[in-house]
Design a protein around this motif. Structure first.
Motif, PDB file in Angstrom:
ATOM      1  N   THR A 227       0.472  -1.061   0.297  1.00  0.00           N
ATOM      2  CA  THR A 227      -0.085  -0.248   0.207  1.00  0.00           C
ATOM      3  C   THR A 227       1.043   0.847  -0.114  1.00  0.00           C
ATOM      4  N   SER A 228       2.081   1.136   0.145  1.00  0.00           N
ATOM      5  CA  SER A 228       3.545   2.489   0.523  1.00  0.00           C
ATOM      6  C   SER A 228       4.054   2.883  -0.797  1.00  0.00           C
ATOM      7  N   PHE A 229       3.440   1.290  -2.350  1.00  0.00           N
ATOM      8  CA  PHE A 229       4.224   1.080  -2.800  1.00  0.00           C
ATOM      9  C   PHE A 229       4.087   2.727  -3.978  1.00  0.00           C
ATOM     10  N   TYR A 230       3.198   3.651  -3.592  1.00  0.00           N
ATOM     11  CA  TYR A 230       3.166   5.109  -4.382  1.00  0.00           C
ATOM     12  C   TYR A 230       4.475   5.729  -4.100  1.00  0.00           C
ATOM     13  N   LYS A 231       5.068   5.536  -2.584  1.00  0.00           N
ATOM     14  CA  LYS A 231       6.242   6.180  -2.337  1.00  0.00           C
ATOM     15  C   LYS A 231       7.382   5.919  -2.450  1.00  0.00           C
ATOM     16  N   THR A 232       7.582   5.060  -3.433  1.00  0.00           N
ATOM     17  CA  THR A 232       8.899   4.392  -3.706  1.00  0.00           C
ATOM     18  C   THR A 232       9.000   4.534  -5.203  1.00  0.00           C
ATOM     19  N   ASN A 233      10.379   4.446  -5.127  1.00  0.00           N
ATOM     20  CA  ASN A 233      11.088   4.362  -6.548  1.00  0.00           C
ATOM     21  C   ASN A 233      10.795   2.781  -7.417  1.00  0.00           C
ATOM     22  N   TRP A 234       9.949   2.638  -7.205  1.00  0.00           N
ATOM     23  CA  TRP A 234       9.824   1.370  -7.684  1.00  0.00           C
ATOM     24  C   TRP A 234       9.066   0.985  -9.590  1.00  0.00           C
ATOM     25  N   SER A 235       7.976   2.405  -9.827  1.00  0.00           N
ATOM     26  CA  SER A 235       7.590   2.660 -10.920  1.00  0.00           C
ATOM     27  C   SER A 235       9.174   2.621 -12.260  1.00  0.00           C
ATOM     28  N   THR A 236       9.538   3.270 -11.369  1.00  0.00           N
ATOM     29  CA  THR A 236      10.840   3.396 -12.211  1.00  0.00           C
ATOM     30  C   THR A 236      12.078   2.528 -12.575  1.00  0.00           C
ATOM     31  N   TRP A 237      12.200   2.476 -11.878  1.00  0.00           N
ATOM     32  CA  TRP A 237      13.480   1.121 -11.786  1.00  0.00           C
ATOM     33  C   TRP A 237      13.258  -0.214 -11.767  1.00  0.00           C
ATOM     34  N   ALA A 238      11.772  -0.646 -12.138  1.00  0.00           N
ATOM     35  CA  ALA A 238      11.630  -2.395 -12.151  1.00  0.00           C
ATOM     36  C   ALA A 238      11.719  -1.784 -13.799  1.00  0.00           C
ATOM     37  N   PRO A 239      10.683  -0.531 -14.770  1.00  0.00           N
ATOM     38  CA  PRO A 239      10.925  -1.048 -15.980  1.00  0.00           C
ATOM     39  C   PRO A 239      12.664  -1.127 -16.555  1.00  0.00           C
ATOM     40  N   ILE A 240      13.054  -0.639 -16.111  1.00  0.00           N
ATOM     41  CA  ILE A 240      14.565   0.497 -16.622  1.00  0.00           C
ATOM     42  C   ILE A 240      14.950  -1.493 -15.851  1.00  0.00           C
ATOM     43  N   LEU A 241      14.876  -1.927 -15.141  1.00  0.00           N
ATOM     44  CA  LEU A 241      15.443  -3.470 -15.393  1.00  0.00           C
ATOM     45  C   LEU A 241      15.086  -4.075 -16.486  1.00  0.00           C
ATOM     46  N   ALA A 242      13.606  -4.236 -16.663  1.00  0.00           N
ATOM     47  CA  ALA A 242      13.203  -5.288 -17.163  1.00  0.00           C
ATOM     48  C   ALA A 242      13.859  -4.684 -18.651  1.00  0.00           C
ATOM     49  N   SER A 243      13.554  -3.835 -18.841  1.00  0.00           N
ATOM     50  CA  SER A 243      14.627  -3.778 -20.092  1.00  0.00           C
ATOM     51  C   SER A 243      16.058  -4.513 -20.757  1.00  0.00           C
ATOM     52  N   LEU A 244      16.434  -4.890 -19.186  1.00  0.00           N
ATOM     53  CA  LEU A 244      18.125  -5.247 -20.185  1.00  0.00           C
ATOM     54  C   LEU A 244      18.105  -6.481 -20.616  1.00  0.00           C
ATOM     55  N   ARG A 245      16.297  -6.555 -21.156  1.00  0.00           N
ATOM     56  CA  ARG A 245      16.476  -8.194 -21.623  1.00  0.00           C
ATOM     57  C   ARG A 245      16.170  -7.700 -22.908  1.00  0.00           C
ATOM     58  N   HIS A 246      16.390  -6.763 -23.610  1.00  0.00           N
ATOM     59  CA  HIS A 246      16.472  -6.260 -25.112  1.00  0.00           C
ATOM     60  C   HIS A 246      18.320  -6.716 -25.390  1.00  0.00           C
ATOM     61  N   ILE A 247      19.705  -6.269 -24.263  1.00  0.00           N
ATOM     62  CA  ILE A 247      20.489  -6.516 -24.516  1.00  0.00           C
ATOM     63  C   ILE A 247      20.897  -7.916 -24.477  1.00  0.00           C
ATOM     64  N   GLU A 248      19.852  -8.752 -24.236  1.00  0.00           N
ATOM     65  CA  GLU A 248      20.741 -10.210 -23.545  1.00  0.00           C
ATOM     66  C   GLU A 248      20.914 -10.326 -24.800  1.00  0.00           C
ATOM     67  N   GLN A 249      22.203 -11.858 -24.695  1.00  0.00           N
ATOM     68  CA  GLN A 249      22.663 -12.303 -26.226  1.00  0.00           C
ATOM     69  C   GLN A 249      22.342 -12.796 -26.169  1.00  0.00           C
ATOM     70  N   GLU A 250      21.484 -13.456 -27.876  1.00  0.00           N
ATOM     71  CA  GLU A 250      20.946 -14.518 -28.483  1.00  0.00           C
ATOM     72  C   GLU A 250      21.728 -16.420 -28.357  1.00  0.00           C
TER      73      GLU A 250
END
Length: 610
Positions: A227-250
């Motif tokens: 319920t305190s999620f809105y006070k964090t920066n996870w909504s910013t950092w989580a998409p950045i971490l998830a975007s790392l999948r685009h640079i994973e080696q094939e």
């Protein structure tokens, strides 16, 4: 150490509680990682290796995918019943239960069969997991929960599910209608992390369906809720971490990488920093220090597999979806409505939670929600449900009282219900708090008998066998003599003198140490409060050693029940006497206590300290 981020839930859980817990087969149990390490330390012939840790973690996740009985809400959302440990003692019990359920034609009939196994005596409890969707962080609690409650847990497919927050709420609500409302039962909702955000949303929906007065939700338990999620920066950092999948080696088909993916490495670091508390960090270090060294190639492979646990069980695409569609949306839906949710709620939060601002959230929810009690757990982080905390006990003592324990519970009476501390407690208190003062001032006690003769020691002091006693004394400066008097009476004459103390004393002080200040020793790990203030506060040291608040009523009751009182008529004024007032008495002109003592034929024993 990065691998630790993925291994954290396993390091403090007990996979053995699952391997015989949630499927029909009688497969042998696997020991917990912690117990495995302890056994390894004693058995040098069977060293515990990093690869064992990875394998055990994978087995735990595999076990969490199974269930004793599973009902599916959607192809990716299911609810699993976990049988109590006592019913999993033998393969015969497992086979019998399997045969019983196999004869059921529908879910409703199966639920009735499960209910009949405990004669409808156990309250119904549903656990809602965090973002992982499987609840690995709570496995250490499952055995106790399944023994005390009819225990169900929600499972969300960690790979394929793309449910919205609304769809999750609907799925849980529909299940509650089947397992609770149709059976005329109440349910306890327990939500951890994201589950703590989902649980109140479900409770709101059930109120909308059944009405506030008829809601099947008996109570809420919110553990480090998002319920305190809105006070964090996870909504910013989580998409950045998830975007790392685009640079994973094939990888070429049929080949496997010898290196972990960027997402799993940085995701592991994020978990390592935010999940464990200081004690858990130490436990992790101890485990690794007892772990045998593998060959270099095996270490590299184990590290790769360890990092892969995160990518396999919470892939980048999934974390991006769940943070955006579950936490973000859920926070916007739930928080504006929490002030209307009139369901008894227990908030459980760790004061070292680095993932969410949980410490402040407890205070917010207590003030915001109509009926919320906060339980703050000292030295606990986001992974609070380890083996240092018993969730079952917390729920049993929750405000909604699932077993009706408080209905007929007699209120504690400090006059008649107090018990003398144990000999071990007395010995420890004397050694740690009285002995230093004794060594400093070398007190000597003398007593005078009815013949007027004085004797070293307290041998002439009467005992309370023939009626109540009242010791009346003058205070020394800042009351340092108090602990020595109480200790001497206990040790030498086995007399438990109950002090009549000024009300301010009960706000902080210690009977054996004398003066004001906190009681020495370890602080309480758990504190509870609601809108009215502290809930079930632990007794302070004065109360532990029998002190009661000074009042005519309390003094009368002590004497009427034949107990021993210790009274300092000079009170606080005498404790803090000024220069030149040594040994001066500041007693009131009317000594009403004498008349009350005489009424009950109490023996008055004056004490003079010089």
């Amino acid at each position: 150490m990065v691998f630790v981020g993925k291994a954290i839930p396993l390091l403090f859980a007990a996979p053995s509680a699952l391997r015989t817990n949630i499927h029909f087969s009688g497969a042998g149990s696997i020991t917990s990682l912690r117990s495995t390490v302890e056994k390894t330390a004693k058995n040098n012939d069977a060293p515990f290796r990093l690869s064992d840790m990875v394998e055990t973690t994978k087995n735990t996740y595999s076990d969490l995918a199974k269930g004793c009985f599973v009902t599916e809400a959607t192809p990716t959302i299911s609810f699993q019943y976990i049988r109590p440990l006592s019913e999993r003692a033998s393969s015969d019990n497992i086979a019998f239960f399997e045969e019983e359920l196999s004869g059921c034609s529908d879910t409703s009939q199966t639920i009735e069969k499960i209910q009949a196994t405990h004669d409808n005596e156990k309250p119904l409890l549903l656990y809602l997991p965090g973002l992982d969707g499987v609840g690995i962080s709570a496995v250490r609690q499952y055995d106790d929960l399944s023994n005390a409650f009819e225990f169900w847990r929600m499972r969300v497919d960690p790979i394929n599910d793309r449910s919205t927050f609304s769809e999750l709420t609907t799925a849980v609500s529909s299940f509650i209608q089947d397992v609770a409302m149709k059976q005329n039962r109440k349910v306890i909702l327990v939500g951890e992390s994201f589950g703590g955000l989902l649980a109140p949303a479900v409770a709101m929906k059930m109120e909308a369906i059944a009405g506030k007065e008829n809601s099947p939700v008996m109570g809420l338990v919110m553990v480090n809720p998002a319920t305190s999620f809105y006070k964090t920066n996870w909504s910013t950092w989580a998409p950045i971490l998830a975007s790392l999948r685009h640079i994973e080696q094939e990888e070429e088909e049929g080949s496997s990488s010898s290196l972990p993916t960027p997402y799993s490495v940085l995701g592991g670091i994020a978990l390592s920093v935010t999940i464990p508390d200081s004690s858990q960090f130490q436990s992790i270090f101890d485990i690794f220090s007892k772990t045998a060294t593998d060959e270099l190639q095996t270490i590299v492979e184990s590290m790769r597999d360890g990092f892969g646990i995160l990518a396999d069980n919470l892939p980048a695409k999934v974390i991006e979806h769940r943070v955006g569609q579950w936490c973000n949306v859920g926070s916007q839906v739930v928080n504006p409505r929490l002030h209307k949710l009139n369901v008894p709620t227990l908030f459980i939060g760790g004061d070292e939670d680095n993932m969410l601002p949980t410490k402040e959230e407890g205070d917010r929810l207590v003030n915001l929600m109509p009926d919320c009690t906060s339980m703050a757990v000292k030295d606990a982080g986001h992974f609070i449900l380890d083996d240092r905390f018993n969730l079952t006990s917390a729920i049993i003592d929750a405000p909604f009282d699932p077993f009706n324990k408080k209905t007929n519970k007699k209120k504690y009476d400090p006059i008649t219900d107090w018990e003398v501390p144990s000999e071990d407690d007395i010995r420890e208190a004397v050694e740690s708090r009285v002995k230093p003062l004794r060594d400093l001032v070398s007190p000597q006690f003398f007593s005078t008998g009815s013949d007027g003769k004085r004797k070293l020691g307290l041998g002439k002091v009467p005992t309370p066998d023939d009626g109540p006693l009242l010791f009346v004394a003058n205070h020394q400066l800042i009351g340092l003599d108090l602990g020595m008097i109480i200790a001497q009476l206990l040790e030498e004459r086995n007399i438990a003198a109950r002090g009549l103390a000024h009300p301010i004393i009960f706000q902080g002080g210690n009977a054996f140490g004398g003066g004001a200040g906190p009681t020495p020793g370890p602080p309480q790990r758990i504190t509870k409060r609601n809108k009215e203030g502290p809930v079930d506060p632990p007794p302070d040291d004065f109360q532990t050693w029998g002190a009661v608040m000074v009042s005519p009523r309390n003094f009368y009751r002590l004497m009427s029940t034949g107990q021993t009182g210790l009274l300092f008529p000079g009170g606080a004024r005498e404790v803090f006497h000024g220069k030149g007032e040594d040994y001066e008495l500041f007693w009131p002109e009317k000594a009403d206590f004498v008349r009350v003592a005489a009424r009950f034929n109490a023996t008055i024993v004056p004490i003079s300290a010089v």
